[in-house]
Structure formats: C-alpha cells, structure tokens
Design a protein around this motif. Structure first.
Motif, short mmCIF file in Angstrom:
data_model
loop_
_atom_site.label_atom_id
_atom_site.label_comp_id
_atom_site.label_asym_id
_atom_site.label_seq_id
_atom_site.Cartn_x
_atom_site.Cartn_y
_atom_site.Cartn_z
N PRO A 11 0.83 -1.21 0.00
CA PRO A 11 0.00 0.00 0.00
C PRO A 11 0.87 1.26 0.00
O PRO A 11 1.85 1.32 0.73
N LEU A 48 13.25 -10.85 3.79
CA LEU A 48 11.89 -10.33 3.61
C LEU A 48 11.08 -11.25 2.71
O LEU A 48 9.93 -11.56 3.00
N ALA A 54 10.87 -7.27 9.04
CA ALA A 54 11.55 -7.54 7.76
C ALA A 54 11.21 -6.47 6.72
O ALA A 54 12.04 -6.11 5.88
N LEU A 55 9.99 -5.95 6.76
CA LEU A 55 9.58 -4.93 5.79
C LEU A 55 10.39 -3.65 5.94
O LEU A 55 10.46 -2.84 5.01
N CYS A 86 13.42 -3.24 5.86
CA CYS A 86 14.60 -3.14 4.98
C CYS A 86 14.28 -2.29 3.75
O CYS A 86 15.18 -1.85 3.05
N LEU A 87 13.01 -2.04 3.50
CA LEU A 87 12.64 -1.20 2.35
C LEU A 87 12.93 0.26 2.68
O LEU A 87 12.59 0.73 3.76
N PRO A 88 13.55 0.99 1.74
CA PRO A 88 13.90 2.38 2.02
C PRO A 88 12.64 3.22 2.24
O PRO A 88 11.66 3.09 1.52
N VAL A 98 10.59 3.04 4.77
CA VAL A 98 9.52 2.35 5.49
C VAL A 98 9.87 2.26 6.98
O VAL A 98 10.78 1.54 7.36
N MET A 153 1.59 -2.11 6.11
CA MET A 153 1.81 -2.98 4.96
C MET A 153 1.53 -4.44 5.30
O MET A 153 0.85 -5.14 4.56
N LEU A 193 11.22 -11.54 -4.87
CA LEU A 193 12.35 -10.95 -4.13
C LEU A 193 13.51 -11.94 -4.04
O LEU A 193 14.65 -11.62 -4.38
#
Ligand SMILES: [Zn+2]
Ligand SMILES: [Zn+2]
Lengths: 199, 199
Positions: free
Chosen positions: A18, A43, B13-14, B16-18, B20, B28, B47
């Motif tokens: 989202p 992830l 784990a999410l 690791c996304l820039p 976030v 999410m 991924l």
C-alpha cells in the motif's frame, strides 16, 4: 514481461504494497539489489512464510500462526473482560497505551450492508457463542468513533445486553493535548454533552 | 522474536525497504494479510529470485539476469556510442525521455576518495578495456551535475581522450519549464556562461 526481465518483475511485484507507486517501487528494487540483498531475501521468505502460516486466532480473530494468539493464551489476562476493536492496529495501540488487561475480540471491519459486510463477516456468531458459553462479564466497545463504527458498536451492545453482559464504551471527546479551536463540530458536540462534574 | 511471532517478524523484515518506518511496515503487513495474500506470496518469491539471479551486465554493469542486459544485447542500438551514467534509474530516465540509441555504461556511483570509492569500484577498468578494444567512437557523459558527478565525468573524459574517443557531455542549464527566479545561483551561472546564439 518476458522482454523486460526480473528487475521489472520485482518493481511490479513491489506495487502490491500500500502506498507504493511505480517510482518508489523502482527505488526500492534498486536499493535492495545494490545494498541489501540479504535483508531482501529474508523479507522474501518471511512474506511467503507469513502468508502461508498466519491465520486468525480461534477465539478472537487476531492474527497469529498458532491456534490461540498471545493475548488469548496469556494466563495473566482476565478472561471476563473483552475489548471489541475493528482492526489489528487497534489491539496494538490499546495494548501499548492503556492498562486494559482483559482479552480482545477483533472485528476486522465494521457493519456495512452496502458493501455486503454483515454480522457474520465480523465474526459476531463467534462472539455470540462465546458470550453464551459464559465467563465474560463485561465488554468494552472500542470501535472507531465513525458512523459505521458506532452503528457496529450499538449492534454488538444489543447482543451483549441480551446475554446479560455489562456493556461499556470508550469515552469520546476532545483529544488530549489538542487545541479546542481545531476540534471538529461533531467532536465538540459529543464532548459537551458528555461533560462530567469536576469536583 | 519467539514470543512476538511471525506477524512481528514480517513487520520487522519490511523495514529493509527504504523509507519504510515501523508504522508503515505494520500497515503494509496487515494490508497484505487481510487483502492480498497472493500478491504478497508473489512478491516474496520474486524478491528471493531477483536477489539470487540478478547481477551486473558483463559489458555495461546494468542489472540483468542474463549475461548481457537488454540494451547491450539489442542489435538495433549503436555500439559506437556510449552514454555514461551513475545510477540504473538514470538509464531508464534517459531511455524514456531522449532519442539516444547507443549503449550505456553504468558507474553505480561516483568517485569519492573519502568513502574509498575509486575508479575500480565504478568499473572504469572495464570501461577502459572496452575503449581499448575499439568500436566506441563517442562517449556522452551524463553523470549528475554535482561536484562529485562532474569530477567523475572529468576523470572519465581524460581516459576517453587518451583513447582518441570523442567526449560529449549533456548540457547543463536552467530546467525546461521552470521559472528563472527559482533557479539556484550555480545553475544560473552555468546557464549564462554556456549561452548559445539564437539565430
Ligand atoms: Zn486470540
Ligand atoms: Zn549491458
């Protein structure tokens, strides 16, 4: 997608998140490839694992990979008090901010006849059979202070009353730390009509 | 993380996304569990797949899962012209916006002695051996118009000149469609000193 390749597949796949549009999906994909492959692999496998194994708690519908969630399986929490909320985020917020030490029941939404969301979709049959079994003395309605949330709360309040259970609702009013002039009219009206004697 | 469980692992784990943070990671995770498990599984496997199989093109360092990227392997693109860029996003932007039909070379950064990033880290040995082999007549420097980008461009320009290759640089000046009064002083100075005769 044959000509475009795996990087483009990844950018496309990231858009299921989202709030992630094509530009930030691209930025995320390149960032992971350049700087954080191990975290991205972790992830990836966590995503697959969670989607396969996380389901709803049998008693309260909170997400868990076990039969009972950590709230329902916690012997230190009082089973006779039940707090009813719309979303999983509400459970976490209430757990963090309040001293409520009972158990939860998660609706995962609110009544919305136009969208075809009825009592069964909110697990109210499960809730009712739990009230029937006995052991619950008091429920606290903590649905959102919206029209739909309030309608849902009223509906559940009626069920609980039929089973002789005390029905409470969290207070509505002006938010703590906010300035009165910025409160919307509806909030002010509720705050005024629910005014309490100070001393 | 034993007591917290798989949902909390996923939220963690999410991150690791820039871009976030904990709140959007939670949003999410709940969104995917409630609404889009299939897409989330697909993202998970893509991924892992991408992190395992995507590497740099042997010729130009663009990300690809093949030996050569789709630009290097495209027979319709002119091999004698090479455009040098810092980031993968630059390749996509130039490809979308311009009529450049040569090939690319990707630096994946810029010279930065203080960070220990030297010519080899930018693949300049690979670039030089390509210029030595012959076949490249002209390079266009499209590094960022920053101090580091310009220093990197100058360094590469010197290498190319030593191999008798024509060195071009994309124009710097005021952005098309912008208002002059909002241009910074450096941009204005460059735009002024690079002024061209109109007719
Ligand atoms: Zn539970
Ligand atoms: Zn290539």
């Amino acid at each position: 997608m044959s000509s475009s390749g795996l990087l483009e597949d990844l950018v496309e796949a990231l858009r299921c998140l989202p709030g992630v549009g094509p530009k930030s999906a691209q930025r995320m994909a390149l960032h992971l490839l350049q700087r954080d492959r191990d975290a991205a692999r972790r992830l990836g496998s966590t995503l697959v694992d969670a989607m396969d194994r996380v389901h709803h708690c049998e008693q309260c519908r909170i997400f868990t990979e076990n039969t009972l969630c950590r709230w329902c399986s916690d012997p230190a929490r009082v089973s006779s008090q039940l707090c009813i909320v719309e979303s999983p985020a509400d459970v976490l917020a209430i757990d963090r901010a309040t001293d409520f030490r009972g158990k939860f029941f998660l609706l995962l939404g609110h009544l919305s006849p136009l969208d075809g969301i009825g009592p069964k979709d909110l697990g109210l049959d499960l809730l009712e059979s739990r009230l029937e079994t006995g052991g619950v003395d008091e429920i606290t309605l903590a649905t959102n202070p919206t029209v739909e949330g309030q309608a849902t709360a009223r509906y559940i309040g009626d069920i609980a009353a039929r089973h002789g259970v005390t029905v409470m609702q969290i207070a509505r009013g002006v938010p703590v730390g906010s300035e009165l002039e910025f409160a919307d009219g509806g909030t002010l009206a509720v705050a005024f009509s629910h005014r309490t004697r100070l001393s």
